[in-house]
Design a protein around this motif. Structure first.
Motif, short mmCIF file in Angstrom:
data_model
loop_
_atom_site.label_atom_id
_atom_site.label_comp_id
_atom_site.label_asym_id
_atom_site.label_seq_id
_atom_site.Cartn_x
_atom_site.Cartn_y
_atom_site.Cartn_z
N ILE A 177 24.19 -51.24 61.80
CA ILE A 177 23.89 -51.97 63.05
C ILE A 177 24.33 -51.14 64.25
CG2 ILE A 177 24.41 -54.04 64.39
CD1 ILE A 177 24.74 -55.47 61.64
N GLN A 178 25.54 -50.59 64.11
CA GLN A 178 26.04 -49.76 65.21
C GLN A 178 25.20 -48.50 65.35
OE1 GLN A 178 30.18 -49.02 64.51
NE2 GLN A 178 30.69 -51.21 64.53
N ALA A 179 24.79 -47.97 64.22
CA ALA A 179 23.96 -46.77 64.25
C ALA A 179 22.63 -47.03 64.94
CB ALA A 179 23.73 -46.27 62.84
N GLU A 180 22.08 -48.21 64.69
CA GLU A 180 20.80 -48.55 65.31
C GLU A 180 20.94 -48.67 66.82
OE1 GLU A 180 19.02 -51.81 63.33
OE2 GLU A 180 17.19 -51.73 64.53
N ARG A 181 22.02 -49.31 67.21
CA ARG A 181 22.27 -49.44 68.65
C ARG A 181 22.47 -48.06 69.29
NH1 ARG A 181 26.65 -54.28 68.34
NH2 ARG A 181 25.21 -55.98 67.92
N TYR A 182 23.20 -47.24 68.55
CA TYR A 182 23.48 -45.91 69.10
C TYR A 182 22.21 -45.08 69.17
CZ TYR A 182 26.44 -41.90 70.11
OH TYR A 182 27.03 -40.85 70.72
N MET A 183 21.32 -45.34 68.21
CA MET A 183 20.03 -44.62 68.22
C MET A 183 19.23 -44.97 69.48
SD MET A 183 16.92 -45.02 65.55
CE MET A 183 16.39 -46.52 66.35
N ASP A 216 28.68 -35.87 77.52
CA ASP A 216 28.16 -35.92 76.16
C ASP A 216 26.93 -35.03 76.08
OD1 ASP A 216 28.14 -36.62 73.62
OD2 ASP A 216 27.88 -38.78 73.93
N THR A 217 26.63 -34.57 74.83
CA THR A 217 25.42 -33.76 74.64
C THR A 217 24.65 -34.32 73.45
OG1 THR A 217 26.67 -32.26 73.24
CG2 THR A 217 26.47 -31.67 75.56
N ALA A 218 23.43 -33.82 73.31
CA ALA A 218 22.54 -34.35 72.27
C ALA A 218 23.11 -34.09 70.88
CB ALA A 218 21.16 -33.72 72.42
N ASP A 219 23.65 -32.88 70.68
CA ASP A 219 24.14 -32.57 69.32
C ASP A 219 25.38 -33.37 68.97
OD1 ASP A 219 25.57 -31.31 71.23
OD2 ASP A 219 25.82 -29.42 70.12
N VAL A 220 26.23 -33.62 69.99
CA VAL A 220 27.40 -34.45 69.73
C VAL A 220 26.97 -35.87 69.41
CG1 VAL A 220 29.48 -35.40 70.77
CG2 VAL A 220 28.88 -33.02 71.17
N ALA A 221 26.00 -36.34 70.17
CA ALA A 221 25.50 -37.70 69.93
C ALA A 221 24.90 -37.81 68.53
CB ALA A 221 24.46 -38.06 70.99
N LEU A 222 24.17 -36.76 68.14
CA LEU A 222 23.56 -36.77 66.82
C LEU A 222 24.63 -36.74 65.73
CD1 LEU A 222 20.83 -36.71 65.41
CD2 LEU A 222 20.96 -34.21 65.40
N ALA A 223 25.66 -35.99 65.98
CA ALA A 223 26.76 -35.93 65.01
C ALA A 223 27.41 -37.30 64.85
CB ALA A 223 27.78 -34.91 65.48
N ARG A 224 27.59 -37.97 65.97
CA ARG A 224 28.18 -39.32 65.90
C ARG A 224 27.28 -40.27 65.14
NH1 ARG A 224 30.33 -39.70 72.10
NH2 ARG A 224 32.15 -38.36 71.81
N LEU A 225 26.00 -40.11 65.39
CA LEU A 225 25.04 -40.96 64.69
C LEU A 225 25.11 -40.71 63.18
CD1 LEU A 225 22.78 -43.03 65.10
CD2 LEU A 225 21.17 -41.13 65.29
N LYS A 226 25.28 -39.44 62.84
CA LYS A 226 25.40 -39.10 61.41
C LYS A 226 26.64 -39.73 60.79
CE LYS A 226 23.06 -34.63 61.33
NZ LYS A 226 23.27 -33.17 61.31
N VAL A 227 27.71 -39.70 61.54
CA VAL A 227 28.96 -40.29 61.05
C VAL A 227 28.78 -41.79 60.83
CG1 VAL A 227 31.35 -40.83 61.69
CG2 VAL A 227 30.43 -38.54 62.07
N LEU A 228 28.12 -42.43 61.78
CA LEU A 228 27.87 -43.87 61.63
C LEU A 228 27.03 -44.15 60.39
CD1 LEU A 228 27.19 -44.91 65.34
CD2 LEU A 228 29.14 -45.57 63.94
N MET A 229 26.05 -43.30 60.15
CA MET A 229 25.20 -43.47 58.96
C MET A 229 26.04 -43.25 57.70
SD MET A 229 22.13 -44.28 59.78
CE MET A 229 21.13 -43.83 58.37
N ALA A 230 26.86 -42.24 57.75
CA ALA A 230 27.70 -41.94 56.58
C ALA A 230 28.65 -43.08 56.29
CB ALA A 230 28.46 -40.65 56.83
N ASP A 231 29.16 -43.69 57.35
CA ASP A 231 30.07 -44.83 57.18
C ASP A 231 29.31 -46.13 56.86
OD1 ASP A 231 32.05 -43.10 57.68
OD2 ASP A 231 32.39 -43.72 59.77
N ASN A 232 28.01 -46.03 56.82
CA ASN A 232 27.13 -47.18 56.51
C ASN A 232 27.25 -48.28 57.58
OD1 ASN A 232 25.12 -48.19 54.93
ND2 ASN A 232 26.50 -49.33 53.58
N LYS A 233 27.52 -47.86 58.81
CA LYS A 233 27.55 -48.83 59.92
C LYS A 233 26.16 -48.84 60.54
CE LYS A 233 32.42 -48.07 60.84
NZ LYS A 233 33.42 -47.46 61.75
#
Lengths: 205, 282
Positions: B245-251, B226-243
């Motif tokens: 709690i999961q986004a916070e954990r992922y952060m 995994d890389t930082a930009d991929v992780a950030l992209a995933r975090l963005k997706v979680l935010m977009a999906d309004n998840k």
């Protein structure tokens, strides 16, 4: 570990119907009656083989039982490569060696040399004859004289007189040379004759 | 000769005489109890023989099958339970698969903004594999480490100021220098050089950054997929999906795995910081 076969002296040893070897093969196949027949045939001589060589009756019976136990256990791997009697008495001989000779001299008898005879031996005082039981006297006398034989001569004598084994068979069982076995048999017979003559100088055999 | 014969005849007579006397006496016999004990043993022995020859347990009959199955299960279980084995296996297989080249082509077509697709991951993995190969080829890992760091830092610095062509040529020079310094077999060397040439075609900061990250990961001894930009992209997706709690954990996970994102000089700092503010304010 019981040797289930020994090197055959006779290459053309094929079990005949009713022979010891055939009975053993039948028992191997699960026929208990075959073993019973075999046992009845050999039980007396084998029993006396131990009893006459050992003063300890219990030990003699234990070794007798052990011998048959080994025969039973080895039946699964039995192969006809020699006469059954040779195999049976080889087991008995080895047991005797293992259990007795390794611990103490056989019969607690001071061994005589093979060329030695019993000229100077006297029969037991208890063996003195009673007039009314002459047959019993002779039997006791014979027993007493056999008991006084050196261990190696006694074994050769018993195998010869009980089973009619030749010197060659006995030498195979006792793992000694043929000449030594012949000497043992000859000296054993001469010693017994002399022993009995010493006890009853007035009578002949 | 006659004397010998006389002697034998005499002995034979003696033998016959004593045999007769011997067999006249009552001879001992084993007791009935002893007979019965031996015969009972013989009967049980015969039964045991029969049973053992007919009955054989299923384990004994199929010993090879069961032992082979157990071995396979054991090996499979080890691979399932041990993730590091999977990682190494995955890296090795990627290195050996020729389709790896296609991943480089995919990289060319990807945009600067990371997308939540498999291509960035493959891209990163490909870059890593090159870095890992370069490291494994080196006989002196620490020296090559230093050189690699120089390559990456220089490449990124030049990238900001110079044109694409100069970066590529410098990268190629440095890469070939690293490769030539490594006393690896010629075959492997050629493969790596080929890959390095393909890497020259990369002109974006993102790619350089990925190589840098993969180098850092490799130098730590941990091959990260995994890389930082991929992780950030995933975090963005979680935010977009309004998840959230999961986004916070992922952060939190990102904080632990990519602490460089909290550095204001990091190119992704702005994006990451914005998301963190969103999450922490809610």
């Amino acid at each position: 570990m019981v040797p289930t076969s020994i090197h055959p002296k006779d290459e053309s040893l094929i079990p005949q119907v009713g022979s010891d070897e055939q009975l053993m093969l039948d028992y191997q196949a699960g026929d208990v009656r075959a073993f019973e027949a075999l046992y009845l045939k050999h039980k007396g001589p084998l029993y006396r083989y131990f009893v006459r060589q050992l003063h300890d009756q219990q030990l003699a019976e234990d070794l007798y039982q052990d011998t048959w136990g080994k025969v039973i256990n080895a039946a699964k791997q039995y192969q006809v490569t020699a006469k059954f009697t040779t195999w049976l008495y080889k087991i008995a001989h080895n047991l005797l060696i293992d259990h007795v000779r390794a611990v103490k001299p056989l019969d607690k008898v001071t061994p005589l040399g093979e060329d030695e005879t019993m000229d100077n031996l006297q029969a037991d005082d208890q063996a003195s004859p009673e007039p009314q039981v002459e047959q019993q006297q002779q039997a006791d006398m014979m027993k007493g004289c056999i008991a006084k034989l050196p261990a190696v001569q006694k074994e050769a004598f018993l195998l010869n007189i009980e089973m009619g084994m030749t010197a060659a068979m006995i030498s195979d069982i006792a793992n000694v040379t043929l000449e030594a076995t012949k000497s043992r048999i000859r000296y054993a017979y001469q010693s017994i004759k002399q022993c009995i003559a010493n006890q009853r100088p007035e009578t002949t055999l | 000769m006659n004397q010998q014969q006389d002697h034998d005849a005499e002995f034979t007579a003696l033998q016959t005489e004593i045999k007769d006397a011997y067999h006249q006496q009552p001879l001992e016999q084993p007791s009935a109890e002893l007979d019965e004990a031996i015969l009972a043993k013989a009967r049980s022995g015969a039964n045991v023989t029969k049973v053992s020859s007919t009955k054989k347990s299923i384990w004994q009959r199929n010993a090879w099958v069961y032992s082979s199955a157990a071995s396979v299960l054991l090996v499979a279980g080890l691979f399932i339970l041990n993730p590091s084995l999977q990682k190494h296996l995955g890296t090795d297989s990627e290195q050996s698969v020729p389709a790896q080249q296609s991943s480089f082509k995919q990289v060319k077509s990807t945009s600067d903004v990371p997308k939540v697709t498999e291509s960035p991951v493959e891209d990163a993995t490909a870059a890593e594999s090159i870095a890992v190969q370069g490291l494994s080829m080196s006989s002196a890992p620490m020296n090559s480490e230093r050189v690699n760091r120089d390559v990456v830092s220089e490449a990124s610095d030049n990238n900001r100021s110079d044109s694409n062509g100069t970066i590529e040529s410098q990268m190629a020079d440095k890469s070939s220098a690293v490769m030539s310094a490594a006393p690896a077999p010629a075959k492997v060397n050629a493969e790596v050089q080929k890959k390095a040439l393909e890497l020259q075609s990369r002109s974006h900061d993102k790619e350089v950054q990925q190589v840098k990250q993969s180098f850092n990961g490799s130098l730590k001894g941990d091959i990260e997929l995994d890389t930082a930009d991929v992780a950030l992209a995933r975090l963005k997706v979680l935010m977009a999906d309004n998840k959230l709690i999961q986004a916070e954990r992922y952060m939190i996970t990102i904080d632990q795995r990519f602490p460089e994102l909290s550095d204001p000089s990091h190119p992704l700092y702005e994006q990451y910081h914005k998301i963190v503010l969103q999450l922490t304010s809610q």
